[in-house]
Design an enzyme around this catalytic site. Structure first.
Site, PDB file in Angstrom:
ATOM      1  N   THR A  45     -60.399 -62.872  30.737  1.00  0.00           N
ATOM      2  CA  THR A  45     -60.007 -61.382  30.972  1.00  0.00           C
ATOM      3  C   THR A  45     -61.375 -60.707  31.637  1.00  0.00           C
ATOM      4  OG1 THR A  45     -61.286 -60.850  28.908  1.00  0.00           O
ATOM      5  CG2 THR A  45     -58.798 -61.090  28.649  1.00  0.00           C
ATOM      6  N   ASP A  51     -51.954 -42.706  24.846  1.00  0.00           N
ATOM      7  CA  ASP A  51     -52.935 -42.980  23.889  1.00  0.00           C
ATOM      8  C   ASP A  51     -52.452 -43.213  22.567  1.00  0.00           C
ATOM      9  OD1 ASP A  51     -54.851 -43.289  21.746  1.00  0.00           O
ATOM     10  OD2 ASP A  51     -55.927 -41.094  22.334  1.00  0.00           O
ATOM     11  N   LYS A  76     -56.212 -58.827  12.169  1.00  0.00           N
ATOM     12  CA  LYS A  76     -55.426 -59.875  12.467  1.00  0.00           C
ATOM     13  C   LYS A  76     -54.389 -60.208  11.513  1.00  0.00           C
ATOM     14  CE  LYS A  76     -56.847 -59.591  16.705  1.00  0.00           C
ATOM     15  NZ  LYS A  76     -55.755 -59.130  17.637  1.00  0.00           N
ATOM     16  N   TYR A 101     -62.166 -57.226  11.744  1.00  0.00           N
ATOM     17  CA  TYR A 101     -61.234 -58.051  12.916  1.00  0.00           C
ATOM     18  C   TYR A 101     -60.472 -59.062  12.116  1.00  0.00           C
ATOM     19  CZ  TYR A 101     -60.947 -61.140  16.834  1.00  0.00           C
ATOM     20  OH  TYR A 101     -60.312 -61.609  18.106  1.00  0.00           O
TER      21      TYR A 101
END
Length: 270
Positions: free
Chosen positions: A199, A62, A168, A164
């Site tokens: 995916t 993790d 990025k 998001y």
């Protein structure tokens, strides 16, 4: 336990670590690098249940837990003595897109659930930073290695939600600044943008008509591109840059697993 003979054999191979290799793009990169002859380590929270060949060494981790991340690199150091390639693909934030019957992914920033920040900034950006620091400690004494951060066009325009974009953009800035500090050691750092990747989640969404897969890429395609970059003798000229995977593929003649040549998306396309 790895014996001395196995360790000497490992040192004749290029050793790669792909974080977030349990599924999606990370799994595809791990498969692509294995096919290219790398000794591949894959990390992730669910890596033990991942659909991966036995040749890929699975390290349950993790990456929100620094001690678990440190254990991954210590295992590679113990078994191989070196690391040649790190691909930071571990990423959170796609979980729980629908909560309480509402699609929260595209909500304005003041309505975003706090867990999305943790998933993208901590499990994503911070995890890449910590992994890169461990990798640099192994690479700089040898003046050899490559770090690739998987990023996306959300760094350059609003796509989906504010968090998001922040994550990025932070990834690309991290790439740029790490490249400055690693340049004296001859170690390039690259941000790599995939296109629409087939995916598991994208394939599921495509069944409802959400995506047109006609120009999509297989997850393994990104691994092929990473391999091409690793073997580019002039890669230092592009350290710190953002590269589009499909554009790199066209430059080096890399094809997808089905023999196709996916188009290179531009900012206008996304």
């Amino acid at each position: 336990m790895i014996n001395d003979g196995e360790r000497r054999e490992a040192q004749t191979e290029n050793v790669a670590l792909v974080t977030g290799a349990s599924r999606g793009v990370g799994r595809g990169i791990a498969l692509g690098l294995l096919a290219a002859g790398f000794r591949v380590y894959g990390s992730g929270r669910s890596i033990e249940q991942a659909d991966l060949p036995r040749e890929i060494r699975r390290l349950r981790c993790d990456h929100l837990q620094d001690e678990e991340t440190a254990a991954v690199f210590e295992a590679i150091r113990s078994e191989c003595g070196s690391l040649d390639l790190l691909v930071n693909c571990a990423w959170g934030g796609y979980e729980k897109m629908v909560e309480g019957g509402a699609f929260t992914w595209a909500a304005p920033f003041w309505e975003q659930p706090p867990h999305r920040w943790t998933g993208m900034m901590d499990a994503g950006v911070r995890a890449a930073f910590v992994c890169s620091a461990h990798a640099a400690r192994m690479m700089t004494p040898r003046h050899r290695g490559l770090i690739i951060n998987i990023s996306f066009w959300a760094a350059q325009r609003h796509l989906g939600n504010t968090i998001y974009g922040i994550a990025k953009a932070a990834t690309d800035k991290m790439t740029s600044d790490m490249a400055v500090e690693l340049r004296p050691f001859g170690i390039p750092v690259i941000s790599l943008y995939p296109g629409l990747v087939r995916t598991e989640s994208v394939l599921a969404a495509a069944k409802s008509g959400m995506f047109d897969l006609s120009t999509s890429e297989s997850p393994e395609f990104i691994g092929r591109v990473v391999n091409a970059l690793f073997h580019d003798p002039n890669l230092m000229a592009r350290t710190g840059q953002v590269l589009v995977a499909a554009a790199v593929a066209k430059e080096f003649g890399v094809l997808d697993v089905d023999g196709s040549s996916p188009p290179a998306l531009t900012l206008g396309d996304v």
